[in-house]
Design a protein around this motif. Structure first.
Motif, PDB file in Angstrom:
ATOM      1  N   GLU A 192       0.812  -1.215   0.000  1.00  0.00           N
ATOM      2  CA  GLU A 192       0.000   0.000   0.000  1.00  0.00           C
ATOM      3  C   GLU A 192       0.851   1.273   0.000  1.00  0.00           C
ATOM      4  O   GLU A 192       0.299   2.388  -0.016  1.00  0.00           O
ATOM      5  CB  GLU A 192      -0.925   0.004   1.231  1.00  0.00           C
ATOM      6  N   GLY A 193       2.179   1.113   0.046  1.00  0.00           N
ATOM      7  CA  GLY A 193       3.052   2.282   0.073  1.00  0.00           C
ATOM      8  C   GLY A 193       3.000   3.047   1.380  1.00  0.00           C
ATOM      9  O   GLY A 193       3.328   4.239   1.444  1.00  0.00           O
ATOM     10  N   LYS A 194       2.608   2.368   2.448  1.00  0.00           N
ATOM     11  CA  LYS A 194       2.446   3.039   3.747  1.00  0.00           C
ATOM     12  C   LYS A 194       3.709   3.031   4.597  1.00  0.00           C
ATOM     13  O   LYS A 194       3.745   3.666   5.658  1.00  0.00           O
ATOM     14  CB  LYS A 194       1.300   2.386   4.524  1.00  0.00           C
ATOM     15  N   CYS A 195       4.721   2.277   4.177  1.00  0.00           N
ATOM     16  CA  CYS A 195       5.970   2.249   4.936  1.00  0.00           C
ATOM     17  C   CYS A 195       7.140   2.030   3.999  1.00  0.00           C
ATOM     18  O   CYS A 195       6.958   1.614   2.838  1.00  0.00           O
ATOM     19  CB  CYS A 195       5.934   1.169   6.019  1.00  0.00           C
ATOM     20  N   GLU A 196       8.331   2.291   4.491  1.00  0.00           N
ATOM     21  CA  GLU A 196       9.536   1.984   3.745  1.00  0.00           C
ATOM     22  C   GLU A 196       9.734   0.465   3.710  1.00  0.00           C
ATOM     23  O   GLU A 196       9.355  -0.240   4.657  1.00  0.00           O
ATOM     24  CB  GLU A 196      10.756   2.637   4.407  1.00  0.00           C
ATOM     25  N   LYS A 197      10.328  -0.028   2.653  1.00  0.00           N
ATOM     26  CA  LYS A 197      10.704  -1.433   2.637  1.00  0.00           C
ATOM     27  C   LYS A 197      11.798  -1.649   3.673  1.00  0.00           C
ATOM     28  O   LYS A 197      12.730  -0.837   3.770  1.00  0.00           O
ATOM     29  CB  LYS A 197      11.200  -1.855   1.262  1.00  0.00           C
ATOM     30  N   MET A 198      11.683  -2.713   4.442  1.00  0.00           N
ATOM     31  CA  MET A 198      12.665  -2.967   5.490  1.00  0.00           C
ATOM     32  C   MET A 198      12.752  -4.449   5.805  1.00  0.00           C
ATOM     33  O   MET A 198      11.875  -5.244   5.434  1.00  0.00           O
ATOM     34  CB  MET A 198      12.316  -2.188   6.759  1.00  0.00           C
TER      35      MET A 198
END
Length: 639
Positions: A192-198
């Motif tokens: 959903e693009g709500k956080c950075e990839k980690m």
């Protein structure tokens, strides 16, 4: 939102949809049906541990065919730990879902919350969960951590920030995956693009030394994290290094470890997440530090009154210091729905600004694990917890009312005393009879232990080398011994033991550089099911053009793919051959019997570059074939 029951809700370390009547059925209207086959029983009951499923016992009614059932209307949502009671004896049901909680195997089920689905399996790109072994310099044990990597990690070259995420007391490195649904939450937030990839790293927070009697903090986990776990992650995964790309969070005990470790190492972490902070007073040190964190996040359930009071005090202290912190309160008690929501709200706050990469972690403190320790761990490894902790928690507070709990030892459920002999031990103070059998043969009647009140014990002799299922009955009803290794066989959970085999030592854990096991999961929307495939890759594996083999191992229909790991000990055998130079680099793909060739090939492509040919071998478990025979058949392949 899909009204069908989502496949993520029925994923446990030990469980599989099986023929026959299920132990727990969650209906669409919110009712829950409990069922237990106990033909020798007079009274059968179930009860929770508190919160939304209280410890008040619910009576089941006989069905006239040896079973007992009860339908409870309007069951409150939540992920529930619970117990069954047979004529007053508390048991773990081998036919129901099992997780690890309260320092033992424990039955688990879930009722979904209406209009909340961020932790569901969805038709979106999925990351991978890798199981990684590392040597602890603190405890001199071999341990495992679970590592979530985002979709595309295997095929790409991007580097990622890292969140170190800790469990609560009585749980372990498996909790945030199986109970917390972290992988599904991260998949959703990223899609959903709500956080950075980690990358998210989940480790066992127990760093006990043998014979140690710590108070509250279970050993020096700070040292293990900084000198063993973080170096392992930074040496084996593509990560961004430095404070700006490193965060820590935890629930309950894990929240206390987070505040303690971050407060002592403010130059190593940029964010702290404190979920149900049982040692919330430790946040004062973070507030008083000259260093400032990018994110300080606190949360709890609305019924955690003491923690809420502490949070308000800490909020005021941060405000008075001119520092910022975020505080959230969710509906609930000290339980997993609160912690899932905490993670869901915390993760989007992380790593939002560009930072500086620095190589700021001291060199890894290497640990040599003795062969005696590795042999013992070989006998005790299981899917619920790789390095079991035979302890309990005794909750206490100090003079200031702060947590000061202790961890008393408890007996091992199965203990090898000499070659060919094992002592079994089962806690059931209310039982009239307790029995155990090896491989389903004649049952041995256990006797009441004269030294340990409430325990039953007995010796099993003439045990041949290798793997054996161990079955227990209490008051004539099938049960799991929660303090012994647990696996899956014959469409049910089983206990098992591993008798050393001097003529076949290939299954022993070795003091070597270990490969990794990767859990790949796929959401099957039409079936509302999550397909799971386990893939072993050797140490230092790279997705490159080189000679390697692929071996597909298919479980029986009455087993699960994870059985190859600790019951079969197939990765241990593979590492024996690789260390001896007797095998080419081999990828092991371990699947359920019903897995499709298409899904297997899609997973293999993650490890084999397009166009590269790899020798493939398929081995299927045969009906009636025990694990000892399969191990030898696997070894004979000399891949």
């Amino acid at each position: 939102m899909n009204e069908k029951r989502n496949g993520a809700l029925d994923r446990y370390p030990i469980e599989k949809k099986r023929a026959g009547r299920p132990s727990v059925t969650v209906k669409e209207d919110g009712a829950v049906i409990f069922y237990l086959y106990a033909p020798a029983a007079k009274i059968v009951q179930v009860a929770g541990l508190g919160g939304y499923f209280t410890n008040k016992k619910i009576n089941l009614m006989p069905d006239g065919q040896g079973g007992f059932f009860a339908e409870v209307q309007d069951f409150h949502w939540g992920m529930h730990y619970y117990f069954w009671y047979v004529d007053g004896v508390r048991i773990c049901n081998p036919y129901a879902g099992i997780s690890y909680g309260c320092f033992a195997a424990i039955n688990t089920f879930e009722v979904q919350e209406k209009n909340v689905d961020f932790y569901f399996a969805k038709d979106i790109p999925h990351g991978t969960v890798s199981i990684c072994k590392y040597a602890s310099k603190v405890s001199s044990h071999l341990k495992e951590c679970y590592v979530y990597t985002p979709y595309g990690y295997e095929e790409g070259d991007e580097r990622y920030p890292v969140l170190y995420l800790q469990h609560g007391v009585g749980e372990n490195e498996t909790g945030w995956i199986w109970q917390g649904k972290t992988n599904f939450i991260m998949d959703y937030l990223i899609a959903e693009g709500k956080c950075e990839k980690m990358i998210v790293v989940m480790s066992s927070g127990y760093a006990f030394k043998d014979g140690e009697k710590p108070v509250f903090y279970p050993g020096n986990f700070e040292s293990e994290l900084i000198h063993n776990i973080i170096p392992y992650i930074e040496n084996n995964f593509r990560v961004r290094k430095g404070r700006d790309y490193r965060a820590m969070a935890g629930l309950s005990l894990g929240s206390a470890q987070t505040t303690d470790i971050v407060a002592k190492n403010m130059k190593l972490f940029s964010a702290a997440g404190v979920f149900s902070g049982v040692a919330i007073h430790e946040m004062e040190r973070i507030c008083d530090s000259k260093e400032t964190l990018d994110v300080v996040f606190m949360s709890c359930g609305c019924y955690e009154d003491q923690i809420r009071t502490g949070m308000r005090q800490i909020e005021q202290k941060f405000e008075n210091a001119g520092k910022y912190c975020i505080s959230k309160v969710y509906e609930g008690y000290h339980e997993w729905h609160v912690w899932r929501k905490s993670l869901y709200d915390f993760v989007p706050l992380l790593f939002r600004k560009a930072g500086a990469e620095t190589d700021d972690i001291p060199g890894e403190r290497t640990a040599r694990i003795t062969r005696q320790r590795l042999q013992r761990q070989t006998m005790e490894e299981q899917i619920l917890m790789f390095d079991p902790v035979y302890r309990q928690i005794r909750f206490e507070t100090d003079e200031a009312g702060r947590p000061a709990g202790k961890y008393p030892d408890i007996p091992h459920g199965i203990c090898i005393t000499e070659q060919g002999t094992a002592v079994v031990c089962f806690e059931a103070p209310e039982a009239v009879s307790v029995e155990a059998t090896l491989d389903g043969k004649e049952f041995l009647k256990l006797r009441k232990d004269q030294e340990r009140q409430g325990y039953w014990t007995g010796e099993i002799h003439n045990i041949t080398p290798g793997y054996h299922n161990v079955y227990f009955r209490a008051n004539g009803t099938d049960v799991i011994n929660p303090d012994a290794p647990v696996g899956y066989s014959g469409d049910r959970a089983v206990n098992y033991l591993e008798m050393p085999d001097p003529e076949f030592p290939l299954t022993e854990l070795a003091d070597t550089v270990h490969g990794q096991v990767h859990i790949h999961y796929d959401y099957l929307a039409e079936e509302e099911k999550v397909s799971t495939i386990y893939v072993y890759t050797p140490a230092y594996f790279e997705r490159a053009e080189k000679e390697r083999s692929v071996m597909i191992l298919k479980a029986l229909s009455t087993e699960t793919a994870s059985c190859f790991l600790h019951q079969g000990k197939i990765p241990n055998i593979m590492e024996y051959f690789l260390a001896a130079g007797k095998a080419v680099e081999t990828i092991l793909v371990m699947t359920d019997a019903e897995e499709t060739p298409e899904r297997m090939q899609n997973i293999i492509k993650k490890y084999i570059p397009d166009g590269q040919k790899a020798k493939a071998i398929v081995m299927e478990r045969s009906d009636g074939e025990d694990w000892n025979s399969f191990r030898r058949r696997f070894a004979a392949c000399r891949i």
